[in-house]
Motif scaffolding. Structure first.
Motif, PDB file in Angstrom:
ATOM      1  N   PRO A  51     -25.240 -58.013 -19.842  1.00 13.99           N
ATOM      2  CA  PRO A  51     -26.512 -58.205 -19.784  1.00 13.99           C
ATOM      3  C   PRO A  51     -27.340 -58.225 -21.185  1.00 13.99           C
ATOM      4  O   PRO A  51     -28.066 -59.503 -21.273  1.00 13.99           O
ATOM      5  CB  PRO A  51     -27.099 -56.974 -19.433  1.00 13.99           C
TER       6      PRO A  51
ATOM      7  N   LEU B 125     -25.925 -62.162 -22.011  1.00 12.73           N
ATOM      8  CA  LEU B 125     -26.161 -63.016 -21.447  1.00 12.73           C
ATOM      9  C   LEU B 125     -27.710 -63.548 -22.090  1.00 12.73           C
ATOM     10  O   LEU B 125     -28.380 -64.727 -21.848  1.00 12.73           O
ATOM     11  CB  LEU B 125     -26.471 -62.665 -20.207  1.00 12.73           C
TER      12      LEU B 125
ATOM     13  N   PHE C 130     -29.460 -67.115 -23.769  1.00 10.39           N
ATOM     14  CA  PHE C 130     -30.742 -67.508 -22.888  1.00 10.39           C
ATOM     15  C   PHE C 130     -32.118 -67.965 -23.490  1.00 10.39           C
ATOM     16  O   PHE C 130     -32.642 -68.629 -23.491  1.00 10.39           O
ATOM     17  CB  PHE C 130     -31.285 -67.059 -21.475  1.00 10.39           C
TER      18      PHE C 130
ATOM     19  N   ALA D 148     -21.945 -72.638 -22.343  1.00  8.61           N
ATOM     20  CA  ALA D 148     -21.531 -72.734 -21.216  1.00  8.61           C
ATOM     21  C   ALA D 148     -20.370 -72.915 -21.107  1.00  8.61           C
ATOM     22  O   ALA D 148     -19.419 -71.902 -20.041  1.00  8.61           O
ATOM     23  CB  ALA D 148     -21.824 -74.031 -20.408  1.00  8.61           C
TER      24      ALA D 148
ATOM     25  N   LEU E  70     -19.392 -68.978 -21.878  1.00  8.29           N
ATOM     26  CA  LEU E  70     -18.939 -68.253 -20.881  1.00  8.29           C
ATOM     27  C   LEU E  70     -17.973 -67.925 -19.680  1.00  8.29           C
ATOM     28  O   LEU E  70     -17.546 -67.743 -18.921  1.00  8.29           O
ATOM     29  CB  LEU E  70     -20.952 -68.098 -19.742  1.00  8.29           C
TER      30      LEU E  70
ATOM     31  N   ASP F 199     -21.325 -63.559  -8.937  1.00  8.72           N
ATOM     32  CA  ASP F 199     -21.846 -63.858  -9.621  1.00  8.72           C
ATOM     33  C   ASP F 199     -21.973 -64.700 -10.841  1.00  8.72           C
ATOM     34  O   ASP F 199     -22.957 -65.183 -11.736  1.00  8.72           O
ATOM     35  CB  ASP F 199     -21.919 -62.357 -10.392  1.00  8.72           C
ATOM     36  N   ASP F 200     -21.280 -64.976 -11.251  1.00 10.93           N
ATOM     37  CA  ASP F 200     -21.078 -66.174 -12.644  1.00 10.93           C
ATOM     38  C   ASP F 200     -21.885 -67.797 -11.634  1.00 10.93           C
ATOM     39  O   ASP F 200     -22.274 -68.059 -12.394  1.00 10.93           O
ATOM     40  CB  ASP F 200     -19.196 -66.711 -12.236  1.00 10.93           C
TER      41      ASP F 200
ATOM     42  N   ILE G  98     -25.474 -68.325 -12.152  1.00 10.07           N
ATOM     43  CA  ILE G  98     -25.519 -68.021 -14.497  1.00 10.07           C
ATOM     44  C   ILE G  98     -25.143 -69.457 -14.848  1.00 10.07           C
ATOM     45  O   ILE G  98     -26.184 -69.702 -14.895  1.00 10.07           O
ATOM     46  CB  ILE G  98     -24.142 -67.179 -14.200  1.00 10.07           C
ATOM     47  N   VAL G  99     -24.236 -70.413 -14.006  1.00  9.97           N
ATOM     48  CA  VAL G  99     -24.101 -71.868 -14.632  1.00  9.97           C
ATOM     49  C   VAL G  99     -24.292 -72.583 -14.114  1.00  9.97           C
ATOM     50  O   VAL G  99     -25.451 -73.365 -14.537  1.00  9.97           O
ATOM     51  CB  VAL G  99     -22.437 -72.004 -14.088  1.00  9.97           C
ATOM     52  N   GLN G 100     -24.816 -72.047 -12.649  1.00 15.60           N
ATOM     53  CA  GLN G 100     -26.272 -73.463 -11.885  1.00 15.60           C
ATOM     54  C   GLN G 100     -27.482 -72.811 -13.312  1.00 15.60           C
ATOM     55  O   GLN G 100     -28.338 -73.885 -13.344  1.00 15.60           O
ATOM     56  CB  GLN G 100     -26.610 -72.791 -10.780  1.00 15.60           C
ATOM     57  N   ALA G 101     -27.647 -71.522 -13.460  1.00 17.15           N
ATOM     58  CA  ALA G 101     -29.172 -71.498 -14.046  1.00 17.15           C
ATOM     59  C   ALA G 101     -29.164 -72.139 -15.890  1.00 17.15           C
ATOM     60  O   ALA G 101     -30.335 -72.519 -16.150  1.00 17.15           O
ATOM     61  CB  ALA G 101     -29.147 -70.153 -15.019  1.00 17.15           C
ATOM     62  N   LEU G 102     -27.954 -72.315 -16.632  1.00 16.73           N
ATOM     63  CA  LEU G 102     -27.699 -72.767 -17.156  1.00 16.73           C
ATOM     64  C   LEU G 102     -27.841 -74.824 -17.001  1.00 16.73           C
ATOM     65  O   LEU G 102     -28.660 -75.202 -18.201  1.00 16.73           O
ATOM     66  CB  LEU G 102     -27.012 -72.747 -17.915  1.00 16.73           C
TER      67      LEU G 102
END
Length: 241
Positions: free
Chosen positions: A6, A9, A13, A37, A40, A148-149, A152-156
């Motif tokens: 965490p 990450l 961000f 990205a 990750l 869970d991944d 995270i990638v969509q958030a990027l």
């Protein structure tokens, strides 16, 4: 995806969010985003494409040269995961290329010959409008994205959309179109500069980009400003030759 703490990450961000300030360099930001990205996504390279004012996808940033080539191949052949994500507005996740020949008959042989075995594509969305796509290409042996991944990638990808909005206060669709076109035009100049430096110095285009980016930051210039100087008169940028 590699197990990421965490804390790691959060640092990624925060680093990306810290660039969302007035007069920030959009191209440099998108380049950083693709590189983070890729970090990750284990054994992956990442590319990013944006739509121009004709709603046609164009390459804008990549973590490595291989991703740029894969993006251009998809665009030129009108086929591949980035186009699917862009047109549908939904993510393409954990697609095994060996089982996707019928879906992408031209892209699959090209990508597998380059050593890639899996693809993921995430739409860049502005409300109900899709403005591009973030693509992850996994090499042989790379792990699939788990539940869970994916967010995270969509958030990027969402951060990329926010960055495009943040560069200019956009209140109308025409302003968004003009901004995206300016970014795409800037990228063309940067690609020309990369090629000029690579040829002049006998290095790869990835290494050339590192030199250009380092010079832009050390001289407090935008990437496109340095690229324009290189394209117009390479002799006037002796630090890069």
């Amino acid at each position: 995806m590699t197990a990421v703490s965490p804390q790691r990450l959060a640092r990624i961000f925060v680093e990306i969010s810290d660039t969302l300030v007035d007069e920030f360099d959009l191209i440099d930001f998108l380049q950083t985003l693709t590189q983070r990205a890729a970090e990750l996504a284990e054994a992956g390279v990442v590319g990013l494409v944006l739509a121009n004012h004709y709603d046609q996808l164009q390459f804008i940033a990549a973590s490595r040269e291989e991703a740029r080539v894969l993006e251009l191949f998809q665009i030129q052949n009108d086929e591949g995961p980035c186009l699917d994500a862009f047109r549908s507005g939904t993510a393409v996740v954990n697609t095994d290329l060996n089982s996707a020949v019928d879906r992408w008959p031209q892209f699959v042989p090209y990508a597998t010959a380059a050593g890639f075995r899996a693809v993921h594509a995430f739409p860049l969305r502005l409300r109900t409008q899709v403005i591009g796509a973030l693509n992850v290409f996994g090499a042989t042996g790379s792990e699939p994205l788990n539940s869970d991944d994916v967010p995270i990638v969509q958030a990027l990808a969402d951060l990329a959309s926010i960055a495009i909005l943040h560069e200019r206060a956009i209140s109308r669709g025409e302003e968004l179109t003009a901004q995206l076109q300016n970014a795409l035009n800037s990228r063309v100049t940067i690609e020309q500069a990369k090629g000029a430096i690579a040829q002049r110095n006998g290095i790869s285009v990835d290494e050339a980009f590192v030199l250009i980016r380092r010079h832009a930051r050390s001289t407090n210039q935008r990437l496109v400003e340095v690229a324009q100087n290189i394209v117009l008169d390479l002799a006037n940028v002796p630090e890069l030759t």
